[in-house]
Motif scaffolding. Structure first.
Motif, PDB file in Angstrom:
ATOM      1  N   HIS A 248       0.832  -1.219   0.000  1.00  0.00           N
ATOM      2  CA  HIS A 248       0.000   0.000   0.000  1.00  0.00           C
ATOM      3  C   HIS A 248       0.857   1.256   0.000  1.00  0.00           C
ATOM      4  N   GLN A 249       2.116   1.146   0.462  1.00  0.00           N
ATOM      5  CA  GLN A 249       2.994   2.312   0.393  1.00  0.00           C
ATOM      6  C   GLN A 249       3.446   2.556  -1.050  1.00  0.00           C
ATOM      7  N   VAL A 250       3.704   1.457  -1.769  1.00  0.00           N
ATOM      8  CA  VAL A 250       4.050   1.583  -3.184  1.00  0.00           C
ATOM      9  C   VAL A 250       2.874   2.202  -3.936  1.00  0.00           C
ATOM     10  N   GLU A 251       1.676   1.733  -3.623  1.00  0.00           N
ATOM     11  CA  GLU A 251       0.456   2.264  -4.242  1.00  0.00           C
ATOM     12  C   GLU A 251       0.315   3.764  -3.958  1.00  0.00           C
ATOM     13  N   HIS A 252       0.558   4.129  -2.703  1.00  0.00           N
ATOM     14  CA  HIS A 252       0.460   5.544  -2.312  1.00  0.00           C
ATOM     15  C   HIS A 252       1.476   6.405  -3.082  1.00  0.00           C
ATOM     16  N   MET A 253       2.718   5.924  -3.175  1.00  0.00           N
ATOM     17  CA  MET A 253       3.745   6.698  -3.887  1.00  0.00           C
ATOM     18  C   MET A 253       3.400   6.841  -5.365  1.00  0.00           C
TER      19      MET A 253
ATOM     20  N   PHE B 226      11.006   7.073  -7.131  1.00  0.00           N
ATOM     21  CA  PHE B 226       9.926   6.099  -7.149  1.00  0.00           C
ATOM     22  C   PHE B 226       9.958   5.196  -8.379  1.00  0.00           C
ATOM     23  N   ASP B 227      10.370   5.715  -9.521  1.00  0.00           N
ATOM     24  CA  ASP B 227      10.335   4.856 -10.716  1.00  0.00           C
ATOM     25  C   ASP B 227      11.262   3.638 -10.568  1.00  0.00           C
ATOM     26  N   LEU B 228      12.370   3.804  -9.856  1.00  0.00           N
ATOM     27  CA  LEU B 228      13.244   2.654  -9.600  1.00  0.00           C
ATOM     28  C   LEU B 228      12.588   1.680  -8.606  1.00  0.00           C
TER      29      LEU B 228
ATOM     30  N   ARG C 231       9.888  -0.231 -10.515  1.00  0.00           N
ATOM     31  CA  ARG C 231      10.409  -1.285 -11.392  1.00  0.00           C
ATOM     32  C   ARG C 231      10.851  -2.505 -10.590  1.00  0.00           C
ATOM     33  N   ALA C 232      11.527  -2.274  -9.455  1.00  0.00           N
ATOM     34  CA  ALA C 232      11.990  -3.384  -8.620  1.00  0.00           C
ATOM     35  C   ALA C 232      10.800  -4.150  -8.036  1.00  0.00           C
ATOM     36  N   TRP C 233       9.750  -3.386  -7.656  1.00  0.00           N
ATOM     37  CA  TRP C 233       8.554  -4.001  -7.087  1.00  0.00           C
ATOM     38  C   TRP C 233       7.854  -4.894  -8.117  1.00  0.00           C
ATOM     39  N   GLU C 234       7.737  -4.381  -9.342  1.00  0.00           N
ATOM     40  CA  GLU C 234       7.079  -5.157 -10.408  1.00  0.00           C
ATOM     41  C   GLU C 234       7.912  -6.383 -10.785  1.00  0.00           C
ATOM     42  N   ARG C 235       9.218  -6.229 -10.767  1.00  0.00           N
ATOM     43  CA  ARG C 235      10.106  -7.368 -11.025  1.00  0.00           C
ATOM     44  C   ARG C 235       9.883  -8.466  -9.975  1.00  0.00           C
ATOM     45  N   MET C 236       9.757  -8.050  -8.699  1.00  0.00           N
ATOM     46  CA  MET C 236       9.510  -9.017  -7.625  1.00  0.00           C
ATOM     47  C   MET C 236       8.166  -9.712  -7.835  1.00  0.00           C
ATOM     48  N   GLU C 237       7.143  -8.923  -8.193  1.00  0.00           N
ATOM     49  CA  GLU C 237       5.809  -9.499  -8.377  1.00  0.00           C
ATOM     50  C   GLU C 237       5.746 -10.437  -9.572  1.00  0.00           C
ATOM     51  N   SER C 238       6.656 -10.275 -10.516  1.00  0.00           N
ATOM     52  CA  SER C 238       6.737 -11.205 -11.653  1.00  0.00           C
ATOM     53  C   SER C 238       7.640 -12.395 -11.337  1.00  0.00           C
ATOM     54  N   GLY C 239       7.991 -12.574 -10.072  1.00  0.00           N
ATOM     55  CA  GLY C 239       8.801 -13.726  -9.691  1.00  0.00           C
ATOM     56  C   GLY C 239      10.294 -13.463  -9.636  1.00  0.00           C
ATOM     57  N   GLY C 240      10.694 -12.218  -9.849  1.00  0.00           N
ATOM     58  CA  GLY C 240      12.115 -11.878  -9.825  1.00  0.00           C
ATOM     59  C   GLY C 240      12.644 -11.665  -8.413  1.00  0.00           C
ATOM     60  N   ARG C 241      13.851 -11.083  -8.313  1.00  0.00           N
ATOM     61  CA  ARG C 241      14.495 -10.941  -7.015  1.00  0.00           C
ATOM     62  C   ARG C 241      13.725 -10.004  -6.080  1.00  0.00           C
TER      63      ARG C 241
ATOM     64  N   GLU D 217      22.534  -1.518  -8.539  1.00  0.00           N
ATOM     65  CA  GLU D 217      21.456  -0.774  -9.192  1.00  0.00           C
ATOM     66  C   GLU D 217      21.264   0.589  -8.545  1.00  0.00           C
ATOM     67  N   LEU D 218      21.397   0.634  -7.211  1.00  0.00           N
ATOM     68  CA  LEU D 218      21.261   1.914  -6.505  1.00  0.00           C
ATOM     69  C   LEU D 218      22.407   2.841  -6.915  1.00  0.00           C
ATOM     70  N   GLU D 219      23.623   2.275  -6.982  1.00  0.00           N
ATOM     71  CA  GLU D 219      24.777   3.096  -7.376  1.00  0.00           C
ATOM     72  C   GLU D 219      24.582   3.675  -8.773  1.00  0.00           C
ATOM     73  N   GLU D 220      23.909   2.913  -9.612  1.00  0.00           N
ATOM     74  CA  GLU D 220      23.707   3.314 -11.000  1.00  0.00           C
ATOM     75  C   GLU D 220      22.558   4.314 -11.147  1.00  0.00           C
ATOM     76  N   GLU D 221      21.425   4.028 -10.460  1.00  0.00           N
ATOM     77  CA  GLU D 221      20.201   4.759 -10.795  1.00  0.00           C
ATOM     78  C   GLU D 221      19.633   5.631  -9.674  1.00  0.00           C
ATOM     79  N   ALA D 222      20.089   5.448  -8.428  1.00  0.00           N
ATOM     80  CA  ALA D 222      19.638   6.324  -7.345  1.00  0.00           C
ATOM     81  C   ALA D 222      20.692   7.421  -7.143  1.00  0.00           C
ATOM     82  N   VAL D 223      20.421   8.360  -6.216  1.00  0.00           N
ATOM     83  CA  VAL D 223      21.386   9.433  -5.966  1.00  0.00           C
ATOM     84  C   VAL D 223      21.983   9.233  -4.571  1.00  0.00           C
ATOM     85  N   GLU D 224      23.289   8.951  -4.527  1.00  0.00           N
ATOM     86  CA  GLU D 224      23.937   8.768  -3.233  1.00  0.00           C
ATOM     87  C   GLU D 224      24.258  10.139  -2.623  1.00  0.00           C
ATOM     88  N   PHE D 225      24.163  10.227  -1.293  1.00  0.00           N
ATOM     89  CA  PHE D 225      24.565  11.477  -0.624  1.00  0.00           C
ATOM     90  C   PHE D 225      25.232  11.121   0.690  1.00  0.00           C
ATOM     91  N   LYS D 226      25.971  12.077   1.233  1.00  0.00           N
ATOM     92  CA  LYS D 226      26.725  11.816   2.454  1.00  0.00           C
ATOM     93  C   LYS D 226      26.163  12.601   3.628  1.00  0.00           C
TER      94      LYS D 226
END
Lengths: 201, 201
Positions: free
Chosen positions: B119-124, B151-153, B156-166, B173-182
């Motif tokens: 429901h949090q994914v749904e809310h976002m 949220f788009d990342l 995608r990860a949530w839908e991958r899980m629901e399709s039987g993925g990891r 993936e976070l290093e590639e597509e999210a924004v790291e900060f210190k």
């Protein structure tokens, strides 16, 4: 259920004393529902129809003691109501940040400012400065009239009170400067339509 | 204080079992604080400096029984934790509606999706559709690394899980597509700066 702040003050609605039957609403469409119920219904409608995402915040509680009976849910055994530091409702509507509080009053001819707190006014001011839309929804329970009150009117009335002026917003001022709306069916209260008329009507 | 959902699951952080000392963070600037503390400090800084108005929502509680001892505050004697139906944080930043949840994980190489609810994914998703900015703040407690995850990342990860993925988002993936900060000093976590780089970096 009567919810109370520390000190025993009731959470909502402030004007209806305990053990008294709430004043009746004589309009056909409006029997017995609290403003909070009406807003919850409206927000559920807005969400289901992808019009807006607006939620009421939970009542803030300071938890002191929790029991963990085996095989069942954790039970809070000692906790206290805290005074909210912000408004009760917020969310997003058409890209706009929405932030408001909802108040019922049993007074017929004005909205008493004792229904809101200084820190809520401060919060609405901060939201407005960030480009959000802050306002009050006021329901007059005797007449069944509803007003969306833009923050700039709330702020002017608040400053007038702090300068020693009257401690309420007269109904005539609301009729002049706020946006009145009526209860309907779906949504129960189309308050966002009223809000979108701020600065126009 | 350990806060628990009905069923006994801890509220936050999910990975640190009761009666164990939390894993240490070896960076100099980051000793012993929870992510929630760090975000509270950062939000207080943002508010005081008129950068943004962002608050954590109160933990939702279902109140069942309240005592009213005379001359003192109302005491909640029976109540239960409810599962939140939205994310924990929202507010406004520069006219943009901001909506996010914050999660710590003790796992070193991925962010397990069991830390968030359907429901949090749904809310976002609803917030994103209205033009708001929804994301997760993820802290890896072992390495002391922070990511703002758009949220788009997450979706995608949530839908991958629901399709039987990891069932997790790998660190790579976070290093590639999210924004790291210190972590820093003032504000403690300048996560809004990271968020303003979504879609750019």
């Amino acid at each position: 259920m009567a919810i109370r702040y520390p000190g025993g003050r009731r959470y909502s609605p402030p004007e209806q004393p305990k053990n008294k039957v709430p004043k009746k609403d004589y309009s056909f469409s409006n029997r017995g529902k609290t403003l909070e119920d009406e807003l919850d219904e409206s927000n559920a409608f807005y969400l289901a129809n992808k019009i807006a995402v607006i939620h009421k915040k939970p009542v803030p509680v300071q938890v002191v003691k929790v029991d963990y009976p085996s095989r069942s849910a954790a039970v809070i055994r000692e906790a206290y109501f805290k005074t909210p530091s912000t408004t009760d409702y917020n969310g997003i509507y058409n890209g706009r940040h929405i932030d408001f509080d909802a108040k019922e009053t049993g007074i017929a001819t004005s909205f008493p400012l004792k229904n809101i707190h200084a820190h809520q006014v401060e919060h609405m001011k901060s939201v407005t400065e960030q480009g959000g839309t802050a306002f009050l929804i006021v329901k007059f329970t005797v007449s069944g009239r509803y007003f969306a009150v833009p923050f700039d009117l709330v702020e002017r009335a608040w400053e007038r009170m702090e300068s020693g002026g009257r401690k309420s917003i007269p109904l005539a001022e609301l009729e002049e400067e706020a946006v009145e709306f009526k209860a309907g069916y779906l949504p129960r209260l189309d308050y966002l339509k009223a809000v979108s008329r701020f600065g126009i009507s």
